[in-house]
Scaffold this active site. Structure first.
Site, PDB file in Angstrom:
ATOM      1  N   CYS A 131      46.248  40.825  44.969  1.00 49.47           N
ATOM      2  CA  CYS A 131      47.183  39.907  44.316  1.00 49.47           C
ATOM      3  C   CYS A 131      46.947  38.463  44.766  1.00 49.47           C
ATOM      4  CB  CYS A 131      48.607  40.285  44.678  1.00 49.47           C
ATOM      5  SG  CYS A 131      48.991  41.994  44.411  1.00 49.47           S
ATOM      6  N   ARG A 142      39.701  37.408  42.907  1.00 45.57           N
ATOM      7  CA  ARG A 142      40.242  38.359  43.872  1.00 45.57           C
ATOM      8  C   ARG A 142      40.471  39.733  43.240  1.00 45.57           C
ATOM      9  NH1 ARG A 142      43.370  35.599  48.220  1.00 45.57           N
ATOM     10  NH2 ARG A 142      44.738  37.377  48.225  1.00 45.57           N
ATOM     11  N   TRP A 167      47.658  43.122  41.400  1.00 47.41           N
ATOM     12  CA  TRP A 167      46.721  44.247  41.491  1.00 47.41           C
ATOM     13  C   TRP A 167      47.590  45.441  41.840  1.00 47.41           C
ATOM     14  CZ3 TRP A 167      44.169  47.376  45.328  1.00 47.41           C
ATOM     15  CH2 TRP A 167      42.916  47.858  44.940  1.00 47.41           C
ATOM     16  N   ASN A 187      52.857  39.174  47.350  1.00 46.34           N
ATOM     17  CA  ASN A 187      51.621  39.875  47.761  1.00 46.34           C
ATOM     18  C   ASN A 187      51.985  40.762  48.934  1.00 46.34           C
ATOM     19  OD1 ASN A 187      50.247  38.305  45.969  1.00 46.34           O
ATOM     20  ND2 ASN A 187      49.005  37.225  47.468  1.00 46.34           N
ATOM     21  N   GLY A 188      51.411  41.958  48.995  1.00 46.14           N
ATOM     22  CA  GLY A 188      51.685  42.845  50.135  1.00 46.14           C
ATOM     23  C   GLY A 188      52.446  44.082  49.686  1.00 46.14           C
ATOM     24  N   GLU A 208      23.299  47.920  53.101  1.00 44.94           N
ATOM     25  CA  GLU A 208      23.857  46.796  52.338  1.00 44.94           C
ATOM     26  C   GLU A 208      23.282  46.787  50.916  1.00 44.94           C
ATOM     27  OE1 GLU A 208      26.173  44.824  52.291  1.00 44.94           O
ATOM     28  OE2 GLU A 208      25.594  43.073  51.137  1.00 44.94           O
ATOM     29  N   LYS A 259      25.564  46.992  47.604  1.00 44.17           N
ATOM     30  CA  LYS A 259      25.542  45.964  46.548  1.00 44.17           C
ATOM     31  C   LYS A 259      25.327  46.617  45.182  1.00 44.17           C
ATOM     32  CE  LYS A 259      26.962  43.292  47.868  1.00 44.17           C
ATOM     33  NZ  LYS A 259      27.433  42.902  49.158  1.00 44.17           N
ATOM     34  N   GLU A 302      28.452  48.572  44.067  1.00 43.97           N
ATOM     35  CA  GLU A 302      29.593  47.717  43.753  1.00 43.97           C
ATOM     36  C   GLU A 302      29.503  47.074  42.384  1.00 43.97           C
ATOM     37  OE1 GLU A 302      29.194  45.073  47.243  1.00 43.97           O
ATOM     38  OE2 GLU A 302      31.364  45.081  47.192  1.00 43.97           O
ATOM     39  N   HIS A 309      15.703  65.140  57.346  1.00 41.47           N
ATOM     40  CA  HIS A 309      16.870  65.922  57.768  1.00 41.47           C
ATOM     41  C   HIS A 309      17.816  66.181  56.591  1.00 41.47           C
ATOM     42  CE1 HIS A 309      15.552  65.576  61.879  1.00 41.47           C
ATOM     43  NE2 HIS A 309      15.413  64.273  61.707  1.00 41.47           N
ATOM     44  N   LYS A 368      38.483  40.867  46.319  1.00 42.75           N
ATOM     45  CA  LYS A 368      37.704  40.020  47.219  1.00 42.75           C
ATOM     46  C   LYS A 368      38.257  40.065  48.639  1.00 42.75           C
ATOM     47  CE  LYS A 368      34.480  37.145  48.226  1.00 42.75           C
ATOM     48  NZ  LYS A 368      33.156  37.767  48.370  1.00 42.75           N
TER      49      LYS A 368
HETATM   50  C1  F6R Z   1      31.046  43.861  49.729  1.00 44.97           C
HETATM   51  C2  F6R Z   1      32.266  43.184  50.144  1.00 44.97           C
HETATM   52  C3  F6R Z   1      33.198  43.909  51.039  1.00 44.97           C
HETATM   53  C4  F6R Z   1      33.626  42.981  52.186  1.00 44.97           C
HETATM   54  C5  F6R Z   1      34.700  43.671  53.045  1.00 44.97           C
HETATM   55  C6  F6R Z   1      35.085  42.800  54.227  1.00 44.97           C
HETATM   56  O1  F6R Z   1      30.286  43.080  48.862  1.00 44.97           O
HETATM   57  O2  F6R Z   1      32.507  42.070  49.766  1.00 44.97           O
HETATM   58  O3  F6R Z   1      32.619  45.080  51.530  1.00 44.97           O
HETATM   59  O4  F6R Z   1      32.498  42.652  52.939  1.00 44.97           O
HETATM   60  O5  F6R Z   1      35.826  43.918  52.260  1.00 44.97           O
HETATM   61  O6  F6R Z   1      35.605  41.587  53.822  1.00 44.97           O
HETATM   62  P1  F6R Z   1      35.718  40.358  54.804  1.00 44.97           P
HETATM   63  O7  F6R Z   1      34.343  39.940  55.182  1.00 44.97           O
HETATM   64  O8  F6R Z   1      36.452  39.303  54.039  1.00 44.97           O
HETATM   65  O9  F6R Z   1      36.491  40.838  56.009  1.00 44.97           O
END
Ligand code: F6R
Length: 608
Positions: A2, A27, A74, A100-101, A481, A485, A488, A504, A603
């Site tokens: 949110c 976000r 959200w 928010n929350g 990673e 990516k 996601e 394994h 985000k």
């Molecule tokens: C992946 C991504 C998430 C963040 C994770 C931590 O692309 O963006 O996996 O890395 O939610 O977020 P922060 O770095 O803001 O603590």
């Protein structure tokens, strides 16, 4: 997650609030709404879906008010419907709240209010706030909010207006970020600086259990116990154009292409070339303890966790410090027992990740020292750690983290180098490392110039529904990673594996329809990676190798190759991750995904 944006000032509120909501879109959200006050009249609108839907509802209507609150939701409690969108109001339409929350005791409050004859219109936890504030109001909105704060459990960032009090917004927080913006033509509050960066760069961070009152001419802060707080505004460096596409089709691509500059920004003013020792002013408050430290724990989530994973190998290479890396979400379930002088390093782009915050709070309770590597200046993690290093990566708008990962790796390298130089690392090694660091922006740029080649590889494989990413040592976190990516943004199933684990289990999956991305630069474990690649090829699995320029032996075996410039082994992750990011981006493009706002993702993950 949110988002909140509020404005009270001299100008019409709707365009300012809409602009702010658009800046918060990254976000992730599923509905939006706003309430604007004009004297004792409040207009309010809500819509499911994109901000454009909300704009349709307000278009053609003259809304004169110069004060208002707006929200992107959200869904957590109740479906994404118009009734469940914020603002939520009390029964008489006097009080409007955005939130928010999560209010954890909302069900018991709801039952109690039900018995008192209060009729609920939504399924949200937020609606209880509107009713409570209304019931607690007897002419003083601050007091009503304060009393309500004492009645609810959970986390919140809220903004409240009351029909009887024009041009006044009360905001409050507990565990969910809220920032005040001090402008020339009015004042703002938002859950994220990017919502107001177009209008002001002067910000004041609210702490947990604080309230603020915003008016046209100023703001005042007080605690939940009604103690007044004096806090001056800080200046944020982000420019409005940082939050714009500038000709790129997506923020993700823009941010990938910004990475040469991101590396420079992470190093700017921090390299002492002659001595081979970085300068990191932000950690000086704890330097005497830090330089004696022999045990560190890195805590983070998602991409930041993978940066921490690389960090562990870098620290092992450059320092005498034992480093563990832990998922923040699991960390606090462990029996924590640290040797004395243990430092916890929290890595977080947003600085607001709830799991990472909980982890550092628990570690602090157990006596560890806290350092932060954070991008968002003034965020909760930056304030709750004793010292730290800012990324200076600018706003990262694409939900999938790219440039911030590279920045985190750069900063972890600087920190390890600094500590290593105070331990056993020689002057020559320090100077060589700095020289190699300075070469990185140009090398990343060289990889970006091959984007078309990487796009062509993505086009060849994007229909494959399962991918494997393999790497060893420095390449292993990059494999994880790379897989993250791809998952996601393209929704393709991908696994990141330590290449040594192949036999394994995962080797059973290899077939001509499943591509493997092999992170295989020329380093100390190259021969072992080569063996793994051979194993895959002999089972007819296609291999895309990320390999050092001029590696002709690999070229002959694999199906596709993405060449990268040579660097020191511990800097390879900064280079090898770039083709992985581009592969993910282009696959998502071919599959027509919503690249900057992938489904179900947010985000900033401010709930556990
Ligand atoms: C992946 C991504 C998430 C963040 C994770 C931590 O692309 O963006 O996996 O890395 O939610 O977020 P922060 O770095 O803001 O603590």
């Amino acid at each position: 997650m949110c988002g909140i944006v509020c404005y009270v000032g001299k100008n019409k509120a709707v365009p300012i609030l809409m602009e702010g909501l658009k800046r918060l879109e990254y976000r992730g959200y599923d509905s939006a709404g706003l309430a604007v006050q004009d004297e004792r009249h409040i207009d309010f609108f809500r819509a499911v879906g994109k901000i454009a839907e909300l704009e349709k509802k307000t278009s053609g209507i003259e809304i004169k008010g110069t004060s208002g609150i707006a929200h992107t939701r959200w869904a957590t409690h109740g479906e994404p419907t118009e009734e469940n969108a914020h603002p939520q109001s009390d029964m008489n339409g006097n009080v409007f709240v955005i939130h928010n929350g999560i209010i954890e005791n909302h069900q018991s409050i709801r039952k109690r209010l039900d018995k008192q004859g209060i009729v609920f219109k939504s399924e949200t936890d937020t609606e209880v706030l509107a009713h409570l504030i209304s019931l607690n109001y007897d002419g003083d909105l601050n007091e009503a909010v304060r009393k309500t704060m004492s009645q609810v459990e959970g986390t919140f960032g809220i903004a409240v207006i009351h029909r009887d009090i024009p041009d006044k917004i009360v905001v409050a927080r507990r565990g969910s970020p809220l920032i005040i913006g001090v402008g020339e033509e009015g004042n703002f509050a938002a859950s994220d600086v990017s919502a107001m960066v177009r209008y002001t760069n002067k910000v004041v961070h609210l702490n947990d259990n604080e309230l603020a009152t915003l008016t046209r001419d100023g703001f005042s802060i007080s605690t939940a116990q009604a103690k007044s707080v004096t806090r001056t505004a800080e200046t944020v460096e982000w420019a409005p154009e940082d939050a714009e596409l500038n000709g790129f089709p997506h923020f993700m691509l823009k941010e990938i292409f910004e990475q040469p500059e991101t590396i420079r920004n992470a190093m700017r003013g921090r390299l002492e070339k002659g001595e081979g020792v970085p300068k990191l002013g932000g950690i000086m408050p704890v330097w005497e303890r830090l330089k004696e430290c022999r045990h560190m724990v890195i805590v983070a989530c998602g991409t930041s966790y993978y940066a921490g994973y690389v960090g562990r190998y870098i620290f092992e290479k450059l320092t005498e410090i034992d480093v563990e890396v832990e998922l923040a979400s699991e960390f606090r379930y462990q029996k924590l027992n640290f040797p004395s002088n243990t430092f916890i390093i929290a890595i977080s782009q947003s600085g607001e990740t709830a799991d990472t915050l909980s982890a550092i709070r628990e570690a602090h309770r157990k006596g560890a020292h806290l350092l932060g590597i954070v991008n968002v200046v003034g965020s909760s993690i930056s304030r709750e750690t004793e010292a730290g290093i800012y990324n200076h990566a600018g706003p990262e708008i694409g939900v999938a983290s790219t440039k911030n990962f590279i920045s985190q790796l750069t900063i972890l390298t600087l920190l390890a180098l600094l500590l290593g130089r105070h331990q056993n690392l020689s002057l020559t090694e320090g100077v060589d490392a700095i020289r190699a660091l300075e070469t990185l922006p140009g090398q990343v740029k060289a990889i970006l110039s091959k984007a078309n080649h990487i796009q062509a590889i993505a086009e060849k494989y994007y229909r494959c529904s399962n991918w494997l990413f393999l790497g060893r040592k420095f390449g292993y976190p990059i494999a994880m990673e790379g897989a993250l990516k791809l998952k996601e943004v393209s929704y393709i199933h991908a696994e990141g594996y330590a290449a040594g684990e192949m036999k394994h289990g995962p080797i059973a999956l290899i077939n001509p329809g499943m591509p493997t991305v092999a992170i295989a630069p020329l380093d100390s474990i190259y021969d072992k990676m080569m063996n793994n690649i051979q194993e895959i090829k002999s089972r007819k699995g296609p291999v895309i190798a990320i390999a050092t320029e001029g590696d002709n032996s690999l070229k002959e075996i694999v199906d596709d190759i993405i060449e990268i410039p040579p660097t020191l082994d511990f800097l390879n992750p900064i280079i090898t991750v770039v083709p992985c990011q581009l592969l993910a981006y282009y696959c998502a493009g071919f599959l027509k995904r919503d690249i900057d706002k992938p489904r179900n993702l947010a985000k900033s993950v401010t709930v556990e």
